[in-house]
Design a protein around this motif. Sequence first.
Motif, PDB file in Angstrom:
ATOM      1  N   UNK A 136       0.840  -1.205   0.000  1.00  0.00           N
ATOM      2  CA  UNK A 136       0.000   0.000   0.000  1.00  0.00           C
ATOM      3  C   UNK A 136       0.871   1.249   0.000  1.00  0.00           C
ATOM      4  N   UNK A 137       1.956   1.218   0.772  1.00  0.00           N
ATOM      5  CA  UNK A 137       2.853   2.380   0.856  1.00  0.00           C
ATOM      6  C   UNK A 137       3.659   2.571  -0.422  1.00  0.00           C
ATOM      7  N   UNK A 138       3.922   1.508  -1.160  1.00  0.00           N
ATOM      8  CA  UNK A 138       4.574   1.651  -2.460  1.00  0.00           C
ATOM      9  C   UNK A 138       3.673   2.392  -3.440  1.00  0.00           C
ATOM     10  N   UNK A 139       2.375   2.204  -3.300  1.00  0.00           N
ATOM     11  CA  UNK A 139       1.403   2.876  -4.180  1.00  0.00           C
ATOM     12  C   UNK A 139       1.128   4.292  -3.691  1.00  0.00           C
ATOM     13  N   UNK A 140       0.997   4.459  -2.385  1.00  0.00           N
ATOM     14  CA  UNK A 140       0.712   5.769  -1.793  1.00  0.00           C
ATOM     15  C   UNK A 140       1.569   5.940  -0.546  1.00  0.00           C
ATOM     16  N   UNK A 141       2.638   6.666  -0.696  1.00  0.00           N
ATOM     17  CA  UNK A 141       3.598   6.813   0.411  1.00  0.00           C
ATOM     18  C   UNK A 141       3.074   7.674   1.553  1.00  0.00           C
ATOM     19  N   UNK A 142       1.895   8.267   1.405  1.00  0.00           N
ATOM     20  CA  UNK A 142       1.324   9.101   2.466  1.00  0.00           C
ATOM     21  C   UNK A 142       0.191   8.406   3.219  1.00  0.00           C
ATOM     22  N   UNK A 143       0.043   7.111   3.038  1.00  0.00           N
ATOM     23  CA  UNK A 143      -1.032   6.351   3.679  1.00  0.00           C
ATOM     24  C   UNK A 143      -0.662   6.077   5.141  1.00  0.00           C
ATOM     25  N   UNK A 144      -1.063   6.977   6.016  1.00  0.00           N
ATOM     26  CA  UNK A 144      -0.683   6.872   7.428  1.00  0.00           C
ATOM     27  C   UNK A 144      -1.208   5.602   8.083  1.00  0.00           C
ATOM     28  N   UNK A 145      -2.360   5.115   7.635  1.00  0.00           N
ATOM     29  CA  UNK A 145      -2.924   3.891   8.210  1.00  0.00           C
ATOM     30  C   UNK A 145      -1.986   2.709   7.959  1.00  0.00           C
ATOM     31  N   UNK A 146      -1.405   2.655   6.760  1.00  0.00           N
ATOM     32  CA  UNK A 146      -0.496   1.545   6.442  1.00  0.00           C
ATOM     33  C   UNK A 146       0.804   1.657   7.228  1.00  0.00           C
ATOM     34  N   UNK A 147       1.276   2.873   7.463  1.00  0.00           N
ATOM     35  CA  UNK A 147       2.461   3.031   8.328  1.00  0.00           C
ATOM     36  C   UNK A 147       2.157   2.504   9.722  1.00  0.00           C
TER      37      UNK A 147
END
Length: 172
Positions: A145-156
């Motif tokens: 998910x972070x590879x697609x959207x590096x700003x996805x705080x939920x995935x962090x």
Amino acid sequence: MGLLGELGAGYRFILGGTYLQFGKLDKALKYYNKAIESKNQIKPNTLALLYLWRGMIRQIISSHKKHSDSPGYFPAFRQYLAPYFGDSPDFDSVKDLHLTFEDAIDDFSKIIELCPEDPGGYALRGLAHLEEGNFENAIRDSTKALEIDSEDYCSYSTRGRARDKKGDLAGA
């Protein structure tokens, strides 16, 4: 794709959402299931949304069953669903359903099949894996998910929590 097929599935989608707003999880699932049964008559994006909502309901029910005896437990998915059913979902109406985290994971996997470039399916599946206790898969999906959207705080957050549970404090 016939007009009536799209309208019928859309109507069921709306009914499912309406029941969800009133905390009627059993009826929301019933109408989302009926809409998904029409999958050959609806657009892929609409189908992905149906899998999203059904998967989130399945996840929250599984979390509730797993942790309902834990004082103060607040499942991660509840933060997403709370605006739709407030603080009073009717868990009694679904207590006899035999839903597992795997049911939610299957729905999130279908979102990924339909929309592989959207991080949402990976993020949600990662969170379901986390709650299931499958930390490697949670890390894998959160990273995707972070590879697609590096700003996805939920995935962090999901990835960090999974790494923490594995004892990887430096990676958390």
